[in-house]
Scaffold this motif. Structure first.
Motif, PDB file in Angstrom:
ATOM      1  N   MET D  56     -69.269 -78.190   9.224  1.00  0.00           N
ATOM      2  CA  MET D  56     -68.473 -76.860   9.060  1.00  0.00           C
ATOM      3  C   MET D  56     -67.425 -76.782  10.494  1.00  0.00           C
ATOM      4  O   MET D  56     -66.132 -76.956  10.280  1.00  0.00           O
ATOM      5  CB  MET D  56     -69.078 -75.603   8.865  1.00  0.00           C
ATOM      6  CG  MET D  56     -69.990 -75.793   7.543  1.00  0.00           C
ATOM      7  SD  MET D  56     -69.215 -75.754   6.227  1.00  0.00           S
ATOM      8  CE  MET D  56     -68.734 -74.007   5.694  1.00  0.00           C
ATOM      9  N   GLN D  61     -59.495 -79.263   9.892  1.00  0.00           N
ATOM     10  CA  GLN D  61     -58.494 -78.481   9.266  1.00  0.00           C
ATOM     11  C   GLN D  61     -58.144 -77.216  10.039  1.00  0.00           C
ATOM     12  O   GLN D  61     -57.221 -76.569   9.753  1.00  0.00           O
ATOM     13  CB  GLN D  61     -58.809 -78.223   7.852  1.00  0.00           C
ATOM     14  CG  GLN D  61     -58.869 -79.428   6.924  1.00  0.00           C
ATOM     15  CD  GLN D  61     -59.973 -80.285   7.043  1.00  0.00           C
ATOM     16  OE1 GLN D  61     -60.735 -80.233   7.778  1.00  0.00           O
ATOM     17  NE2 GLN D  61     -60.132 -81.287   5.855  1.00  0.00           N
ATOM     18  N   LEU D  62     -58.855 -76.952  11.084  1.00  0.00           N
ATOM     19  CA  LEU D  62     -58.658 -75.734  11.744  1.00  0.00           C
ATOM     20  C   LEU D  62     -59.031 -75.707  13.128  1.00  0.00           C
ATOM     21  O   LEU D  62     -60.160 -76.516  13.383  1.00  0.00           O
ATOM     22  CB  LEU D  62     -59.419 -74.495  11.331  1.00  0.00           C
ATOM     23  CG  LEU D  62     -58.712 -73.017  11.238  1.00  0.00           C
ATOM     24  CD1 LEU D  62     -57.322 -72.836  10.836  1.00  0.00           C
ATOM     25  CD2 LEU D  62     -59.753 -72.084  10.721  1.00  0.00           C
ATOM     26  N   ARG D  67     -60.695 -70.975  14.587  1.00  0.00           N
ATOM     27  CA  ARG D  67     -62.029 -70.641  14.148  1.00  0.00           C
ATOM     28  C   ARG D  67     -62.435 -69.488  15.032  1.00  0.00           C
ATOM     29  O   ARG D  67     -63.375 -68.738  14.238  1.00  0.00           O
ATOM     30  CB  ARG D  67     -63.015 -71.866  14.325  1.00  0.00           C
ATOM     31  CG  ARG D  67     -62.522 -72.883  13.269  1.00  0.00           C
ATOM     32  CD  ARG D  67     -63.739 -73.941  13.341  1.00  0.00           C
ATOM     33  NE  ARG D  67     -63.203 -75.235  12.310  1.00  0.00           N
ATOM     34  CZ  ARG D  67     -63.314 -75.256  11.317  1.00  0.00           C
ATOM     35  NH1 ARG D  67     -64.053 -74.318  10.611  1.00  0.00           N
ATOM     36  NH2 ARG D  67     -62.806 -76.110  10.433  1.00  0.00           N
ATOM     37  N   VAL D  70     -60.981 -65.960  13.946  1.00  0.00           N
ATOM     38  CA  VAL D  70     -61.933 -65.729  12.584  1.00  0.00           C
ATOM     39  C   VAL D  70     -63.429 -65.307  12.933  1.00  0.00           C
ATOM     40  O   VAL D  70     -63.593 -64.114  12.259  1.00  0.00           O
ATOM     41  CB  VAL D  70     -61.940 -66.835  11.498  1.00  0.00           C
ATOM     42  CG1 VAL D  70     -62.555 -66.496  10.216  1.00  0.00           C
ATOM     43  CG2 VAL D  70     -60.522 -67.336  11.253  1.00  0.00           C
ATOM     44  N   GLY D  73     -63.449 -61.804  14.242  1.00  0.00           N
ATOM     45  CA  GLY D  73     -63.129 -60.845  13.351  1.00  0.00           C
ATOM     46  C   GLY D  73     -64.441 -60.595  12.393  1.00  0.00           C
ATOM     47  O   GLY D  73     -64.728 -59.213  12.303  1.00  0.00           O
ATOM     48  N   ILE D  74     -65.264 -61.544  12.166  1.00  0.00           N
ATOM     49  CA  ILE D  74     -66.324 -61.471  11.130  1.00  0.00           C
ATOM     50  C   ILE D  74     -67.370 -60.910  11.848  1.00  0.00           C
ATOM     51  O   ILE D  74     -68.109 -59.979  11.491  1.00  0.00           O
ATOM     52  CB  ILE D  74     -66.658 -62.886  10.691  1.00  0.00           C
ATOM     53  CG1 ILE D  74     -65.902 -63.611   9.838  1.00  0.00           C
ATOM     54  CG2 ILE D  74     -67.935 -62.738  10.082  1.00  0.00           C
ATOM     55  CD1 ILE D  74     -66.058 -65.077   9.485  1.00  0.00           C
TER      56      ILE D  74
ATOM     57  N   LEU E  69     -55.523 -64.399  11.267  1.00  0.00           N
ATOM     58  CA  LEU E  69     -56.819 -65.043  11.355  1.00  0.00           C
ATOM     59  C   LEU E  69     -58.027 -64.094  11.509  1.00  0.00           C
ATOM     60  O   LEU E  69     -59.226 -64.079  10.948  1.00  0.00           O
ATOM     61  CB  LEU E  69     -56.969 -66.065  12.491  1.00  0.00           C
ATOM     62  CG  LEU E  69     -56.049 -67.356  12.244  1.00  0.00           C
ATOM     63  CD1 LEU E  69     -55.713 -68.341  13.309  1.00  0.00           C
ATOM     64  CD2 LEU E  69     -56.721 -68.189  10.890  1.00  0.00           C
ATOM     65  N   GLY E  73     -60.990 -62.902   8.820  1.00  0.00           N
ATOM     66  CA  GLY E  73     -62.308 -62.870   9.131  1.00  0.00           C
ATOM     67  C   GLY E  73     -62.794 -61.354   8.784  1.00  0.00           C
ATOM     68  O   GLY E  73     -64.055 -61.543   8.187  1.00  0.00           O
ATOM     69  N   GLU E 101     -54.901 -73.927   5.923  1.00  0.00           N
ATOM     70  CA  GLU E 101     -55.573 -73.324   7.150  1.00  0.00           C
ATOM     71  C   GLU E 101     -56.307 -71.872   6.585  1.00  0.00           C
ATOM     72  O   GLU E 101     -57.272 -71.516   7.255  1.00  0.00           O
ATOM     73  CB  GLU E 101     -54.536 -72.571   8.369  1.00  0.00           C
ATOM     74  CG  GLU E 101     -54.028 -73.940   9.043  1.00  0.00           C
ATOM     75  CD  GLU E 101     -52.957 -73.573   9.813  1.00  0.00           C
ATOM     76  OE1 GLU E 101     -52.821 -74.045  11.114  1.00  0.00           O
ATOM     77  OE2 GLU E 101     -52.062 -72.772   9.588  1.00  0.00           O
ATOM     78  N   VAL E 103     -57.486 -71.280   3.632  1.00  0.00           N
ATOM     79  CA  VAL E 103     -58.690 -71.880   2.961  1.00  0.00           C
ATOM     80  C   VAL E 103     -59.792 -72.348   3.723  1.00  0.00           C
ATOM     81  O   VAL E 103     -60.717 -71.847   3.539  1.00  0.00           O
ATOM     82  CB  VAL E 103     -58.185 -72.773   1.916  1.00  0.00           C
ATOM     83  CG1 VAL E 103     -59.501 -73.559   1.269  1.00  0.00           C
ATOM     84  CG2 VAL E 103     -57.294 -72.529   0.608  1.00  0.00           C
ATOM     85  N   GLU E 104     -59.347 -72.755   4.836  1.00  0.00           N
ATOM     86  CA  GLU E 104     -60.424 -73.331   5.706  1.00  0.00           C
ATOM     87  C   GLU E 104     -60.682 -72.231   6.555  1.00  0.00           C
ATOM     88  O   GLU E 104     -62.275 -72.152   6.730  1.00  0.00           O
ATOM     89  CB  GLU E 104     -59.680 -74.491   6.786  1.00  0.00           C
ATOM     90  CG  GLU E 104     -60.858 -74.857   7.846  1.00  0.00           C
ATOM     91  CD  GLU E 104     -61.615 -76.027   7.235  1.00  0.00           C
ATOM     92  OE1 GLU E 104     -61.365 -76.628   6.002  1.00  0.00           O
ATOM     93  OE2 GLU E 104     -62.731 -76.469   7.579  1.00  0.00           O
ATOM     94  N   ALA E 105     -60.092 -71.161   7.049  1.00  0.00           N
ATOM     95  CA  ALA E 105     -60.613 -69.991   7.505  1.00  0.00           C
ATOM     96  C   ALA E 105     -61.778 -69.219   6.678  1.00  0.00           C
ATOM     97  O   ALA E 105     -62.665 -68.875   7.210  1.00  0.00           O
ATOM     98  CB  ALA E 105     -59.455 -69.059   7.788  1.00  0.00           C
ATOM     99  N   LEU E 107     -63.449 -70.900   4.362  1.00  0.00           N
ATOM    100  CA  LEU E 107     -64.771 -71.659   3.951  1.00  0.00           C
ATOM    101  C   LEU E 107     -65.531 -71.566   5.529  1.00  0.00           C
ATOM    102  O   LEU E 107     -66.598 -71.399   5.428  1.00  0.00           O
ATOM    103  CB  LEU E 107     -64.174 -73.072   4.323  1.00  0.00           C
ATOM    104  CG  LEU E 107     -65.210 -74.121   4.049  1.00  0.00           C
ATOM    105  CD1 LEU E 107     -65.977 -74.215   2.906  1.00  0.00           C
ATOM    106  CD2 LEU E 107     -64.601 -75.615   4.406  1.00  0.00           C
ATOM    107  N   HIS E 108     -64.893 -71.379   6.537  1.00  0.00           N
ATOM    108  CA  HIS E 108     -65.425 -71.247   7.902  1.00  0.00           C
ATOM    109  C   HIS E 108     -66.279 -69.703   7.797  1.00  0.00           C
ATOM    110  O   HIS E 108     -67.331 -69.688   8.544  1.00  0.00           O
ATOM    111  CB  HIS E 108     -64.560 -71.042   9.185  1.00  0.00           C
ATOM    112  CG  HIS E 108     -65.032 -70.755  10.392  1.00  0.00           C
ATOM    113  ND1 HIS E 108     -65.606 -71.743  11.207  1.00  0.00           N
ATOM    114  CD2 HIS E 108     -64.889 -69.655  11.108  1.00  0.00           C
ATOM    115  CE1 HIS E 108     -66.029 -71.268  12.418  1.00  0.00           C
ATOM    116  NE2 HIS E 108     -65.885 -70.095  12.494  1.00  0.00           N
ATOM    117  N   ALA E 109     -65.916 -68.948   7.085  1.00  0.00           N
ATOM    118  CA  ALA E 109     -66.463 -67.497   6.935  1.00  0.00           C
ATOM    119  C   ALA E 109     -67.745 -67.518   6.337  1.00  0.00           C
ATOM    120  O   ALA E 109     -68.738 -66.969   6.622  1.00  0.00           O
ATOM    121  CB  ALA E 109     -65.577 -66.383   6.320  1.00  0.00           C
TER     122      ALA E 109
END
Lengths: 152, 152, 152, 152, 152, 152
Positions: D56, D61-62, D67, D70, D73-74, E69, E73, E101, E103-105, E107-109
């Motif tokens: 991942m 792509q990022l 990353r 993001v 933030g999560i 971003l 997140g 970007e 969509v990838e963010a 996905l990363h989540a």
């Protein structure tokens, strides 16, 4: 300790006590939840009535109005509880919180739970206010500034 | 360690293995999620299939039925996962949990995640039960007491 | 419906029934929670015993082992429940889940609740395993590959 | 699609690829997590390395810096992820975010996740900054106003 | 410290500054939220504009693209924020993040917040992409492999 | 709308107004948070004071006591906010909630947020009560039954 907690009671006694509290607090909204549970999880309905309302909500240590302030805070923070906010904004009005206090409680929640949670809860409250005819006009002294400068 | 984890595999191999698990567990619900992802995030669809099902769910250390109990607990607690509960209540029935066990698991969740989460999950399950014809009548021995004493 | 739910009961009856369940499931961990509550919120202790264990956990519709799988899922997903995971990893071992099943349930949780929640729950479980002497050696057939190639 | 995703790979190949990413991003913090998992859930360690980092995080792509924004933030929003914030504040510095950008990202989080989550994440970041010698003095041009007017 | 934070300002000044930022970032989506708040909680609307956008978002310490971003997140992790994701996926496109970007963010989540949160956010993004005509065709070089081998 | 919201104010004016509210509500606990933020994110400290207390908490539409009930509900539901509960249990006592009302509010939270959240919040409150000498003896009429029958 009140006599009701010492005397032996049956499940039916406890359900009846809970229904009395539920009806006083939630009115028809609570009954709709019970009806919807009847064919899938009647025991969850029983626990909402007998335990949540009959045993917990009924305790005299905190006034219903105060319980609703705590509940509005919890439901706003949890997120995804729009259905429960519908019931509990109604309940809040039923037990004496004003529209203005409810709106302010949800505004206050923005500080601790963030803007998205406060927005979602406020829109859930708006739906209830509209259903109860509490959005028809802006009361004098509200923050609405008809000159347009302070509408914010 | 099974040979499948030692032998070299391609992404396609792993996707195929995942699809076999997904189809056995989720049936059509899983496929609908993949279809909906195809034009926005095919890689998320790939990861759901290849990793979540092919690599994690497929592990023999926990039976599918047990995985579903854990998953029902997680999705109920997270909140806002009604779409996933739809898939996973179906999956739970597919791998051998009964309607009664699912309902009881969601009732149990009220203790740890609170009434609102348990209610939302139970209504998501009700929708699935209705679609699968599992709400048409109350089975004998259910908690419904037609004398009216224990309907709660 | 069992006679225990029809016969009139006092709060004390219900507390006693709950303590019997709590002791069977949680052993000493549950008692420590009650002791810590005694001088701040004895009623919360009462509700944990009488309601959570005596009325909810005691229901025969789901086996204790299955309840623990649901509970592990919920506590992992909620986050910030390390103290409760300590109690419930112990309880899970007490009612028949193996160390391997618990570890796998928490691994499974990574798919639905994300890696951080799975990691925190796994470290909470590790603490319990260590206290109960379940980390002293790696059992034959475990995933530990002493040649070093497959330790992952 | 890169060749690495088409060519057959073993679990060991994927683990090695993940370790290379993990070491570049997390440095020693990531290794400490793996070491702590080794005797309780080596497969969770494997999945963190092989899947989370190897499959991942490694996607082009990022950018790693993005990353991390993001991820900050999560982790802030989830709450209870202080251990993971420790790893990821370190990672954020490793991949090019400045201390000032990290602090601002966590300040920004107050708007969406509320003050408590922003405060907890900021104190987790402070610990990392202190360990890396980034708190020893206030840099010129920082918001600290030694005249006392703008210290807020 | 910019002059705007030192000079005396009125609530109206701060609202105007916030509206300029809001319009640049959110376009019409933000205005719709304000309109919906006008008759229920105009002060929440004021705080979104004056504080969230005028005072926090406007700070130069982090670029709007980077703020988005972080926000993606947070909203993904919180769950139940589909309405806010609608606004902020739009905002993300407005301030320079590409569809790929975003969509990838999301996905990363999945790694940190789990598959359900990533799926819900991705479907919220899909709705925005569709409204803005960004789903009509798959761009060359995308992961869609028309030979069928890598569609996953 | 009060004059203070119409008259032009500087950041310093707003910070001063917030400090007056913060000191009245939080006493020393709030100051300790600001001190801890000074070398890592002074702007977060500024926002806590100027915005959260000076602009939001200071609004007359809801009494401080009522704001604290909402806040206790939110912090309990969020989880992982033990540090903030420490501040806000102190604040709750400062603005007129009794120990009994606080304990009852957290008990009430068990219904909506589940037992683990209620337990964690109650233990955070216990720590504050102990520090303020409010746990030294059980008041007559409390639920503690010295005969041992109703200690629950």
């Amino acid at each position: 300790m009140t006599s009701s907690t010492i005397a032996p009671t049956t499940r039916d006694d406890r359900f009846e006590r809970g229904m009395a509290v539920l009806e006083a607090v939630d009115g028809r909204s609570g009954q709709r939840v019970l009806d919807a549970l009847a064919d899938v999880s009647p025991e969850l309905g029983n626990q909402v009535v007998s335990w949540a309302f009959g045993e917990m909500y009924a305790r005299p240590q905190l006034a219903p109005r105060d319980r609703q302030l705590v509940t509005l805070g919890i439901l706003t923070a949890l997120g995804g509880c729009e259905a429960q906010l519908d019931v509990h904004v109604n309940a809040s009005l039923n037990v004496g919180l004003t529209r203005e206090e409810i709106v302010e409680a949800l505004l206050h929640a923005a500080v601790y739970a963030g803007m998205p949670r406060a927005l979602n809860a406020t829109f859930a409250a708006k739906k209830v206010f509209a259903e109860r005819g509490l959005l028809t006009s802006t009361s004098p002294g509200s923050e609405i500034d008809h000159e347009g400068a302070g509408t914010r």
